[in-house]
Design a protein around this motif. Structure first.
Motif, short mmCIF file in Angstrom:
data_model
loop_
_atom_site.label_atom_id
_atom_site.label_comp_id
_atom_site.label_asym_id
_atom_site.label_seq_id
_atom_site.Cartn_x
_atom_site.Cartn_y
_atom_site.Cartn_z
N GLY A 1 -20.49 -16.85 -0.51
CA GLY A 1 -20.55 -16.94 0.93
C GLY A 1 -22.11 -16.60 1.62
O GLY A 1 -22.33 -17.03 2.43
N ARG A 2 -22.54 -15.36 0.76
CA ARG A 2 -23.94 -14.89 1.33
C ARG A 2 -24.95 -15.89 1.04
O ARG A 2 -25.93 -16.19 1.65
CB ARG A 2 -23.90 -13.42 0.85
N LEU A 3 -24.79 -16.73 -0.02
CA LEU A 3 -25.69 -17.46 -0.94
C LEU A 3 -25.70 -18.61 0.04
O LEU A 3 -27.01 -19.10 0.70
CB LEU A 3 -25.31 -17.97 -2.13
N VAL A 4 -24.59 -19.02 0.48
CA VAL A 4 -24.48 -20.09 1.65
C VAL A 4 -25.31 -20.05 3.08
O VAL A 4 -25.86 -20.77 3.51
CB VAL A 4 -23.04 -20.81 1.79
N GLU A 5 -24.95 -18.68 3.42
CA GLU A 5 -25.62 -18.16 4.73
C GLU A 5 -27.18 -18.20 4.63
O GLU A 5 -27.85 -18.59 5.52
CB GLU A 5 -24.94 -16.67 4.79
N ARG A 6 -27.53 -17.72 3.15
CA ARG A 6 -28.91 -17.59 3.20
C ARG A 6 -29.71 -18.90 3.25
O ARG A 6 -30.77 -19.31 4.13
CB ARG A 6 -29.38 -17.01 1.81
N ILE A 7 -29.07 -20.04 2.62
CA ILE A 7 -29.39 -21.49 2.57
C ILE A 7 -29.32 -21.87 4.02
O ILE A 7 -30.49 -22.49 4.41
CB ILE A 7 -28.79 -22.02 1.46
N THR A 8 -28.36 -21.66 4.74
CA THR A 8 -28.25 -22.16 6.02
C THR A 8 -29.10 -21.74 6.91
O THR A 8 -29.96 -22.25 7.91
CB THR A 8 -26.86 -21.86 6.50
N ALA A 9 -29.56 -20.57 6.71
CA ALA A 9 -30.53 -19.68 7.73
C ALA A 9 -31.78 -20.41 7.42
O ALA A 9 -32.72 -20.62 8.46
CB ALA A 9 -30.45 -17.84 7.40
#
Lengths: 216, 216
Positions: free
Chosen positions: B195-203
């Motif tokens: 989830g944090r990986l996806v968040e970083r990519i989205t940001a």
């Protein structure tokens, strides 16, 4: 060597810079016809080499105080017409064009570059130097002919058509660029010299067709 | 770092090698949409850089005893589908795709590469390093928006569509490659880590859209 009109130098660098840019485009397009991923990568690498050459020529034009876009513009119509009319329909036609067509053009530019002083002569000879990619085209075409003997006839016709179209477009360009025509006449010495230049280019073309296993 | 399944390394190098090859194709194609010869040369240069990366990845695959073609093959369908469905219709759509699409993909590959030991981690981070071409896309898109404010809305929709398609295709690929999925789960630690990986990519994606002057 007698002095060379700077406009002729800019013309030669300009036509070559645009030739490299269109060669990139067309090699990249032909890469998609490749039957294998390895073949596609090989043609893409050839295309990438051309864009490196384009950059060096554009940089030299800027150094000479010429705008690269303005220097290329007079040659856009003729080169685009050549590529439009000689668009390969198959992977093998693309390879023959890359080897025979680019080889012919390189010989022609090399002959004219010999009339220029350095550093422009050295730069042009350098960007025209074969980067070993020709071997790839020769290998693929010979292998295809070995399997299907009948493709040799069609590809030989294709090779002759490429030369015909290249001559037509070159004449159109030279007829419109006085300084370039002047450079060729002055460099070869006289009409007999122009004749010998054409003979040398024709002989090299015949040799390339034979190397591919095609009847010139 | 716990040991990494060699098949996951080959998968990651393989998908990246094919991604670079298709990026070359599509940048070369989009170059022809350029309104100026300078713009066309700029996109052609970006394409040429990708093929250099492809070569390095293919060389590393060979070094690992893997056949580059075999390593790329499992990813051909998904990447081709992505490019087919996101074919730019205009020069600006091509630039947004080159900047936003390639940026998103690079972030994703970088995150996974962090789980690998060297030299593969270093190689992947190196081929993904921005070669300064992004500046060109940003400049052109911002200039176009400054002239026609209305293009911003259309390009913002386009950017969102690119992300949607990229996610769809990535999920399809990961679902089929067990070792790659395993590497991501193991590397992030758990589902919260994913989830944090996806968040970083989205940001990072949101940031790139803003840089272009587009509503994310």
């Amino acid at each position: 060597m007698s002095s060379v009109d700077n406009r002729a130098v800019v013309d030669l660098l300009g036509v070559l810079a645009y030739a490299e840019l269109t060669a990139f485009d067309h090699l990249a397009e032909d890469a998609r016809l490749a039957p294998t991923l390895a073949g596609r990568a090989a043609l893409a690498r050839m295309a990438a080499a051309e864009i490196g050459h384009h950059e060096r020529l554009a940089a030299r034009l800027t150094e000479l105080g010429a705008d690269p876009t303005a220097a290329m513009t007079p040659f856009v119509a003729a080169l685009d017409a050549f590529h439009e009319i000689t668009r390969p329909r198959t992977w093998l036609e693309g390879l023959v064009k890359a080897y025979v067509g680019d080889g012919l053009a390189a010989d022609f530019y090399r002959e004219i570059a010999a009339f220029l002083p350095d550093p422009d002569r050295a730069l042009i000879l350098d960007v025209l130097a074969d980067t070993g990619h020709a071997d790839f085209a020769v290998r693929e075409v010979r292998a295809a002919i070995a399997v299907h003997r009948s493709v040799a006839g069609r590809l030989a016709l294709w090779g002759r058509r490429l030369v015909g179209e290249a001559i037509t477009q070159s004449q159109a360009v030279i007829a419109e660029r006085d300084q370039l025509a002047q450079l060729i006449i002055q460099g070869t010495g006289d009409l007999a010299g122009v004749g010998r230049l054409v003979e040398r280019i024709t002989a090299a073309h015949t040799e390339r067709m034979r190397t591919l296993g095609l009847n010139p």
